[in-house]
Write a protein that holds these residues in place. Structure first.
Motif, PDB file in Angstrom:
ATOM      1  N   ARG A  12       0.832  -1.224   0.000  1.00 36.18           N
ATOM      2  CA  ARG A  12       0.000   0.000   0.000  1.00 36.18           C
ATOM      3  C   ARG A  12       0.858   1.264   0.000  1.00 36.18           C
ATOM      4  NH1 ARG A  12      -5.169   0.571   2.021  1.00 36.18           N
ATOM      5  NH2 ARG A  12      -5.126  -1.677   2.268  1.00 36.18           N
ATOM      6  N   LEU A  13       1.834   1.304   0.892  1.00 31.95           N
ATOM      7  CA  LEU A  13       2.744   2.453   0.955  1.00 31.95           C
ATOM      8  C   LEU A  13       3.870   2.306  -0.076  1.00 31.95           C
ATOM      9  CD1 LEU A  13       3.944   5.003   2.203  1.00 31.95           C
ATOM     10  CD2 LEU A  13       4.889   3.584   4.041  1.00 31.95           C
ATOM     11  N   ASP A  32      10.175  -7.706  -2.803  1.00 35.81           N
ATOM     12  CA  ASP A  32       8.921  -8.045  -2.108  1.00 35.81           C
ATOM     13  C   ASP A  32       8.636  -9.510  -2.391  1.00 35.81           C
ATOM     14  OD1 ASP A  32       6.016  -8.178  -1.382  1.00 35.81           O
ATOM     15  OD2 ASP A  32       6.235  -6.009  -1.232  1.00 35.81           O
ATOM     16  N   LEU A  73      10.406  -1.275   4.146  1.00 36.33           N
ATOM     17  CA  LEU A  73       8.969  -1.140   4.428  1.00 36.33           C
ATOM     18  C   LEU A  73       8.308  -2.495   4.673  1.00 36.33           C
ATOM     19  CD1 LEU A  73       7.964   1.352   1.541  1.00 36.33           C
ATOM     20  CD2 LEU A  73       8.661   1.938   3.870  1.00 36.33           C
ATOM     21  N   TYR A 146       2.491  -6.240  17.239  1.00 33.72           N
ATOM     22  CA  TYR A 146       2.822  -5.352  16.112  1.00 33.72           C
ATOM     23  C   TYR A 146       3.572  -4.112  16.611  1.00 33.72           C
ATOM     24  CZ  TYR A 146       2.368  -2.020  12.324  1.00 33.72           C
ATOM     25  OH  TYR A 146       2.661  -1.086  11.353  1.00 33.72           O
ATOM     26  N   LYS A 150       7.606  -2.981  16.049  1.00 33.55           N
ATOM     27  CA  LYS A 150       8.073  -1.716  15.473  1.00 33.55           C
ATOM     28  C   LYS A 150       9.040  -1.004  16.413  1.00 33.55           C
ATOM     29  CE  LYS A 150       6.279  -2.089  11.551  1.00 33.55           C
ATOM     30  NZ  LYS A 150       7.110  -2.052  10.338  1.00 33.55           N
ATOM     31  N   PRO A 175       4.961   6.399   9.964  1.00 31.32           N
ATOM     32  CA  PRO A 175       3.898   6.991   9.140  1.00 31.32           C
ATOM     33  C   PRO A 175       2.538   6.815   9.811  1.00 31.32           C
ATOM     34  CG  PRO A 175       4.568   4.870   8.230  1.00 31.32           C
ATOM     35  CD  PRO A 175       5.473   5.136   9.408  1.00 31.32           C
ATOM     36  N   VAL A 178      -1.885   5.229   6.471  1.00 32.06           N
ATOM     37  CA  VAL A 178      -1.493   5.564   5.095  1.00 32.06           C
ATOM     38  C   VAL A 178      -2.700   5.488   4.154  1.00 32.06           C
ATOM     39  CG1 VAL A 178      -0.106   4.824   3.119  1.00 32.06           C
ATOM     40  CG2 VAL A 178       0.876   4.767   5.425  1.00 32.06           C
TER      41      VAL A 178
HETATM   42  N1  LIG Z   1      -0.408   1.375   6.165  1.00 28.55           N
HETATM   43  C1  LIG Z   1      -0.312   2.086   7.289  1.00 28.55           C
HETATM   44  O1  LIG Z   1      -1.256   2.789   7.660  1.00 28.55           O
HETATM   45  C2  LIG Z   1       0.961   2.066   8.101  1.00 28.55           C
HETATM   46  C3  LIG Z   1       1.028   2.857   9.244  1.00 28.55           C
HETATM   47  C4  LIG Z   1       2.182   2.835  10.029  1.00 28.55           C
HETATM   48  C5  LIG Z   1       3.257   2.054   9.632  1.00 28.55           C
HETATM   49  N2  LIG Z   1       3.180   1.299   8.509  1.00 28.55           N
HETATM   50  C6  LIG Z   1       4.332   0.480   8.135  1.00 28.55           C
HETATM   51  O2  LIG Z   1       4.718   0.856   6.817  1.00 28.55           O
HETATM   52  C7  LIG Z   1       5.194  -0.287   6.116  1.00 28.55           C
HETATM   53  C8  LIG Z   1       4.394  -0.502   4.834  1.00 28.55           C
HETATM   54  O3  LIG Z   1       3.029  -0.709   5.173  1.00 28.55           O
HETATM   55  P1  LIG Z   1       1.930  -1.033   4.068  1.00 28.55           P
HETATM   56  O4  LIG Z   1       0.652  -0.475   4.544  1.00 28.55           O
HETATM   57  O5  LIG Z   1       2.446  -0.675   2.726  1.00 28.55           O
HETATM   58  O6  LIG Z   1       1.835  -2.621   4.211  1.00 28.55           O
HETATM   59  P2  LIG Z   1       1.434  -3.682   3.083  1.00 28.55           P
HETATM   60  O7  LIG Z   1       0.976  -4.918   3.799  1.00 28.55           O
HETATM   61  O8  LIG Z   1       0.533  -3.102   2.073  1.00 28.55           O
HETATM   62  O9  LIG Z   1       2.835  -3.969   2.390  1.00 28.55           O
HETATM   63  C9  LIG Z   1       3.832  -4.708   3.044  1.00 28.55           C
HETATM   64  C10 LIG Z   1       4.595  -5.463   1.985  1.00 28.55           C
HETATM   65  O10 LIG Z   1       5.599  -6.251   2.638  1.00 28.55           O
HETATM   66  C11 LIG Z   1       5.703  -7.473   1.920  1.00 28.55           C
HETATM   67  N3  LIG Z   1       6.251  -8.509   2.777  1.00 28.55           N
HETATM   68  C12 LIG Z   1       5.758  -8.964   3.955  1.00 28.55           C
HETATM   69  N4  LIG Z   1       6.525  -9.983   4.406  1.00 28.55           N
HETATM   70  C13 LIG Z   1       7.521 -10.156   3.505  1.00 28.55           C
HETATM   71  C14 LIG Z   1       8.630 -11.054   3.413  1.00 28.55           C
HETATM   72  N5  LIG Z   1       8.850 -12.007   4.327  1.00 28.55           N
HETATM   73  N6  LIG Z   1       9.455 -10.955   2.361  1.00 28.55           N
HETATM   74  C15 LIG Z   1       9.225 -10.023   1.399  1.00 28.55           C
HETATM   75  N7  LIG Z   1       8.187  -9.152   1.427  1.00 28.55           N
HETATM   76  C16 LIG Z   1       7.357  -9.224   2.481  1.00 28.55           C
HETATM   77  C17 LIG Z   1       4.267  -7.808   1.507  1.00 28.55           C
HETATM   78  O11 LIG Z   1       4.235  -8.701   0.410  1.00 28.55           O
HETATM   79  C18 LIG Z   1       3.712  -6.421   1.182  1.00 28.55           C
HETATM   80  O12 LIG Z   1       3.793  -6.108  -0.201  1.00 28.55           O
HETATM   81  C19 LIG Z   1       5.106  -1.451   7.099  1.00 28.55           C
HETATM   82  O13 LIG Z   1       6.348  -1.605   7.734  1.00 28.55           O
HETATM   83  C20 LIG Z   1       4.050  -1.002   8.076  1.00 28.55           C
HETATM   84  O14 LIG Z   1       4.193  -1.644   9.328  1.00 28.55           O
HETATM   85  C21 LIG Z   1       2.049   1.283   7.738  1.00 28.55           C
END
Ligand SMILES: NC(=O)c1ccc[n+]([C@@H]2O[C@H](COP(=O)([O-])OP(=O)(O)OC[C@H]3O[C@@H](n4cnc5c(N)ncnc54)[C@H](O)[C@@H]3O)[C@@H](O)[C@H]2O)c1
Length: 311
Positions: A12-13, A32, A73, A146, A150, A175, A178
């Protein structure tokens, strides 16, 4: 041109961060577990399917691409979306594997994603901060795997910085909730509802204390951070959020309804003020967000939302 390796680039991010760096003319490598179909990938981006829990695979990727900068990420990004021990093990090992391999490969700038949830809001046993707005000095009190994972990711970042002095530059960022470009257009958010629904019903946004940030603003933040990392204090953590709250009404009115006991604490959150301060990122990096729900939400408009909120 800088070579930037981004983990979790299909997420997503990550999709906005990959696009932001590619559009700015950098060579981008996305690692990824899941790869995106080519039509969803910015031109010139290299993506590879890698399980980042495999430390040797991460080392090999760093050796192959020799990036100038790494942005980590990849994670299980939703609390309670897997068993607690799986979230803890996965997110901490992902952070360790990526930051270790990047450090060992001689990468000069290394950034890892944390989360505002480290602060501990939403705790069913109760939670109140020392003060609002929340900022980098607010004491973290994680209450689930979780948030703890972090906190550990931030500590992993500080551990490598401690071990390597100032020769490698590290940072972490937290962040807010998101919002990706397609979500402004009506796609479901991380919790399954739309943004219009989230705004019309404050109970949906209250668990995150009405925080949010546009994914493109996070990409902009990361670009500024990478550009300035050599000149700022090493191993810092930054909140990255929108300049306003994800709420139609002021938080000094909403917060006491959803966070019992916060009447006095939230009295200063007037107008459009968010609960999370981004002053540090503004002052240290000169970064400012450009997107707000007030201008981005194209599925509905604020007049409808005001009317929905009053019913
Ligand atoms: N979305 C939010 O609101 C938010 C808020 C605060 C922090 N974050 C942090 O930002 C980062 C990105 O979040 P997001 O919303 O894009 O999450 P997301 O779930 O959309 O994307 C995470 C990605 O990590 C990949 N992934 C997970 N395990 C993996 C592995 N073992 N090997 C390779 N790839 C792997 C997944 O395939 C996925 O594409 C994360 O670290 C999340 O904790 C997100």
């Amino acid at each position: 041109m800088t070579t930037v390796l981004i983990t979790g680039g299909s997420g997503r991010l990550g999709r906005s961060v990959v696009a932001g760096f590619a559009d700015a003319g950098h060579q981008v490598i996305s690692l990824d577990r899941d790869v995106l179909p080519p039509d969803r990938l910015a031109a010139g981006v290299v993506q590879e399917a890698v399980d980042l829990l495999d430390g040797q695979a991460v080392e090999a990727a760093m050796a192959r691409h020799r990036p100038d900068a790494v942005i980590h990420l990849a994670a299980i990004a939703v609390p309670f979306s897997a068993p607690e021990e799986v979230i803890l093990k996965t997110n901490t090992m992902l952070a360790y594997n990526v930051l270790r391999a990047a450090t060992d490969a001689g990468v000069g700038r290394i950034v890892t994603a944390s989360s505002p949830t480290v602060l501990g809001y939403g705790n069913p046993a109760g939670w109140l901060p020392e003060r609002f707005p929340l900022d980098e000095n607010t004491v973290p009190r994680p209450w689930n795997a979780y948030a703890l994972s972090k906190m550990v990711a931030e500590q992993v970042m500080r551990m490598f910085a401690t071990a390597h002095g100032g020769s490698v530059r590290y940072a972490a960022f937290r962040p807010c909730y998101v919002i990706s470009p397609e979500e402004w257009a009506g796609a479901p958010t991380q919790q399954g509802h739309t943004l219009a629904e989230r705004l019309a019903d404050p109970a949906l946004s209250a668990p995150a204390l009405f925080n949010y940030v546009d994914a493109r603003d996070v990409a902009g933040f990361l670009a500024v951070l990478l550009a300035k990392m050599d000149t700022i204090e090493n191993a810092q953590t930054f909140f990255v959020g929108a300049a306003d709250a994800l709420a139609v009404e002021p938080l000094n009115k909403l917060m006491p309804q959803y966070l019992p006991g916060s009447e006095e604490l939230s009295a200063g959150l007037t107008g459009t003020s968010p609960a999370f301060s981004i002053a540090k990122a503004q002052e240290v990096l000169g970064w400012t967000p450009h997107h707000s729900w007030r201008t981005e939400l194209i599925e509905t408009n604020s007049a409808d939302l005001t009317s929905a909120a009053s019913h």
